[in-house]
Each structure stands twice: as structure tokens, then as C-alpha cells.
Enzyme design. Sequence first.
Site, mmCIF file in Angstrom:
data_model
loop_
_atom_site.group_PDB
_atom_site.id
_atom_site.type_symbol
_atom_site.label_atom_id
_atom_site.label_comp_id
_atom_site.label_asym_id
_atom_site.label_seq_id
_atom_site.Cartn_x
_atom_site.Cartn_y
_atom_site.Cartn_z
ATOM 1 C CG ASP A 190 1.915 -1.003 3.348
ATOM 2 O OD1 ASP A 190 1.245 -0.666 4.334
ATOM 3 O OD2 ASP A 190 1.516 -1.791 2.462
ATOM 4 C CG HIS A 215 -1.676 -1.096 1.599
ATOM 5 N ND1 HIS A 215 -1.168 -2.196 2.236
ATOM 6 C CD2 HIS A 215 -2.988 -1.337 1.407
ATOM 7 C CE1 HIS A 215 -2.132 -3.080 2.414
ATOM 8 N NE2 HIS A 215 -3.250 -2.591 1.925
HETATM 9 C C1 XLS Z 1 -7.245 -6.903 4.429
HETATM 10 C C2 XLS Z 1 -6.787 -7.106 3.064
HETATM 11 C C3 XLS Z 1 -5.697 -6.156 2.618
HETATM 12 C C4 XLS Z 1 -5.533 -6.201 1.132
HETATM 13 C C5 XLS Z 1 -4.794 -5.046 0.554
HETATM 14 O O1 XLS Z 1 -7.957 -7.696 5.002
HETATM 15 O O2 XLS Z 1 -6.389 -8.430 2.916
HETATM 16 O O3 XLS Z 1 -4.512 -6.431 3.279
HETATM 17 O O4 XLS Z 1 -4.912 -7.370 0.725
HETATM 18 O O5 XLS Z 1 -5.369 -3.838 0.861
#
Ligand code: XLS
Length: 440
Positions: free
Chosen positions: A104, A101
Site C-alpha cells: 500500500d 500492507h
Molecule cells: C480483506 C481484509 C484485509 C485485511 C488486511 O478482506 O479485511 O483488508 O484487513 O489484509
Amino acid sequence: MGEIFKNIPEIKFEGKESKNPFSFRYYDADRVIMGKKMSEHLPFAMAWWHNLSATGADMFGAGTTDKSFGVKPGTMEHAKAKVDAGIEFMKKLGIKYYCFHDVDLIPECSEDINVTNERLDEITDYILEKTKGTDIKCLWATANMFSNPRFMNGAGSTNSAEVYCFAAAQIKKVLELTVKLGGRGYVFWGGREGYETLLNTDVKFEQENIANLMKMAVEYGRSIGFKGTFFIEPKPKEPMKHQYDFDAATSIAFLKEHGLDKDFKMNIEANHATLAGHTFQHELRISRVNGMLGSVDANTGDPMLGWDTDEFPHNAYDTTLAMYEILKNGGLDGGLNFDSKSRRPSNTYEDMFYSFILGMDVFALGLIKAAELIEDGRIEKFVEEKYASYNEGIGKKILERSTTLSELSDYALKLKKPSSPGSGRQEYLQSILNDILFGR
Ligand code: XLS
Ligand code: NI
Ligand code: NI
């Protein structure tokens, strides 16, 4: 910066007899299975957020794992240390892809999105510099449109046109970064796209606004040369009580309704499947038969718990059935992203490696077993024969769409009573699967 994971060697394939905890027992990157190398069947990816950022903090307590990598968190130096750690980590495991993201990668500047964007430019320059000459690339990227308080009423579904613009700004930026980093995909996960109560929600309005944002994302992405796939990652709930992208079937219908199905596919996460009351294989199958299986978030939930525990995959039964669907799909546009985190008490650098070795090996084992299942052929042959009544006579006419309701009715009336449809043979088929998994 020097070596970070000092006591951990490069992880190599040693075969199933090996007792060396820092080795693969099944993942043999160059081994060819059904005409393709294991490494091509299994495009593994590291999730930046879990592996480099999550410290094990939960609602009840602070983090247990030190992910400072020797630098003060919340700084650009720390952002760079995470890049160094991530690349060393991927190299040692032979992983070629990462997912992230926007926030991140860097500390977000809550006062000014322009500053956040400058930091993103700086860190992605650094990633490019550090991955130069390696085959490490971005698998997919996404905009975090759920953590910042501005998204409390949603992102694409928000009531605030101003917030909608911030969602657009983040998506635009991340699409640019995806292209810059050679990403294969862009993911939409709608953590805040849903509702807590229908009393305050205009569902139709919100869903149309989400679709519109996706359309603009596709248009912009294609205009800057993004050739990859857009993905929706379905999840029924958490953080919201109800999320619009509930499961694969719901999300596929949404995409078709809004004419987005040519540019989008599904990113199926195992734990989200079980939250929706489905098996992982069910979600993969529904996506596959609709031509919409694109990528996988490889993790698992705990059947005893009703939330997204994001555990590392460890159940070979599940990964075999998952790899069966992926083989039948002819592979993935995306890959297998370990959207998984080590358990809170697994708090050392060694555990980060053991977690990935577990996940990579159980998917490699799943691949081997799924290929055996296909080569064995008994289960597939059974399924084919189960529908044999459509191969001739009235059945053939039904398949060819060359009959009418009246003709079928006349057929039934003449027959008076049908013969038995035949046994489903579930237990027999389950025993074949057990033989393949454990009997050889
Ligand atoms: C959350 C999601 C998230 C997505 C990406 O539950 O898995 O991590 O994979 O935003
Ligand atoms: Ni996920
Ligand atoms: Ni999840």
C-alpha cells in the site's frame, strides 16, 4: 507539498445539536467514560489501502475518486504524496493510528523484491520524518500475500517452496518496518490461504505449513524486539471459496493446536463475521471469552449482499453491542481500524471526511450506550440470575466439579421431573436495549 484537503477544517466536537457536517456530535476525545478518555477507549486507525489508495474501481468500472493528490500514481513521488495526504487527514480528524500492507505504501517492483524493499525503506523513513513531533503511529502492519500472482495457490499454504520463501521475505521485512514505526501489532489475513477445490488440495499439509510460517514469524519478530501482538483476521471466504481462518472459533482452535495462542489474538472484522453467518458481537464474544480479543477492523457489510462490501460502520445498535464486548474485554491490544471504504459514488475529498466522521461518531455513540448498558445493570443482572441454580446444592457441586455422572443421575431419578428452567425473557431484554439506545 502544501495543504491537500484545502476546504476542510479540523474536525472538532460540537455536540449532538450541531448541524455542522464537519463536526463530531459524539466523539469527544477527552470525555471520560468509565474511568478512561474516549480517545483511549477508541484507538481509531486509518487503513492506508482504502483511504489513500482505493479509487472506487470495481469489476464493472474504473475509479471515480481521484487519489493522485496532484502527482502521477505509480511513482515514489505519489507514494510520498499519499503520506502527506494521510498525515494531514489524520491530523484533521484527530486520528492517531494507521494500518498498512507493504505494497500500500509504494509501487511494488514485480521484477525484483530487493527494489521493493529499498522503496519500503525510503517511504518509512519519510513517514517517520513526517510524523516526528506528532503522536501519529502505526497500529498494525501486514504483508500483502494475496494480490501478486505468485500467491495464486496460497502463501503459507502454497505448493511452491519458492513462493513460500517470498511470503517469508515479505513477512520478515514488514516485521522490521512494524518495529521501526512503533506498531502495536502484526496481522495475518489469509486471503489465499484456503482452497477452491479439495480435489487438488492437501489440507493438513497446507495448514501445517501456515502454522510453521507463523511460528517463524513470532521467533523472528521477538528476536528484533517486536513486543506487540500478532493477530489472525478470520474471514470464511472471498477471494477463496473456503479460507482456513473461517471464523474466530476455527482460528482460535488452530492457534491452540499449534501452540501459537500466547503470541496471537484475533483481529475481528465486522463484515467477515457476517460472511461467516455470525453477528459482529458473536465473533467479539467468542474471542473475548477465550482471552483472544485483540483488535477490530471496524466496518460493516450489507445484510442483502453476500460479499465484503467494507462499508463504513453506521449502525449504532451494532456498535453498542461491539463496544459492550470491548469494554468487558478491558479494551484492545490493537485498536479500531476503519477497514472501510466510501461508496463508489461518494467520490470527493469531503466524502472521505464524512465517512470517518460517521464511523468515529457511531463508535463513540456505541461506547456511550454500552457504558449506559453496563451502568444500568438490568441485563447483566438477568444473566447472572439465570444461572442461579448453580449457586447452591447440586448446582454448586457441578460447578466445583465435585460430583459424578452417577450422583447426578440419582438426583434426577429421585426428582422424577425438573422444575421449569425459567423464562429467557428475550423480548423484555430487547426492550431494555431499545430504551437505552433510543429512549433517553
Ligand atoms: C480483506 C481484509 C484485509 C485485511 C488486511 O478482506 O479485511 O483488508 O484487513 O489484509
Ligand atoms: Ni480487514
Ligand atoms: Ni475485509
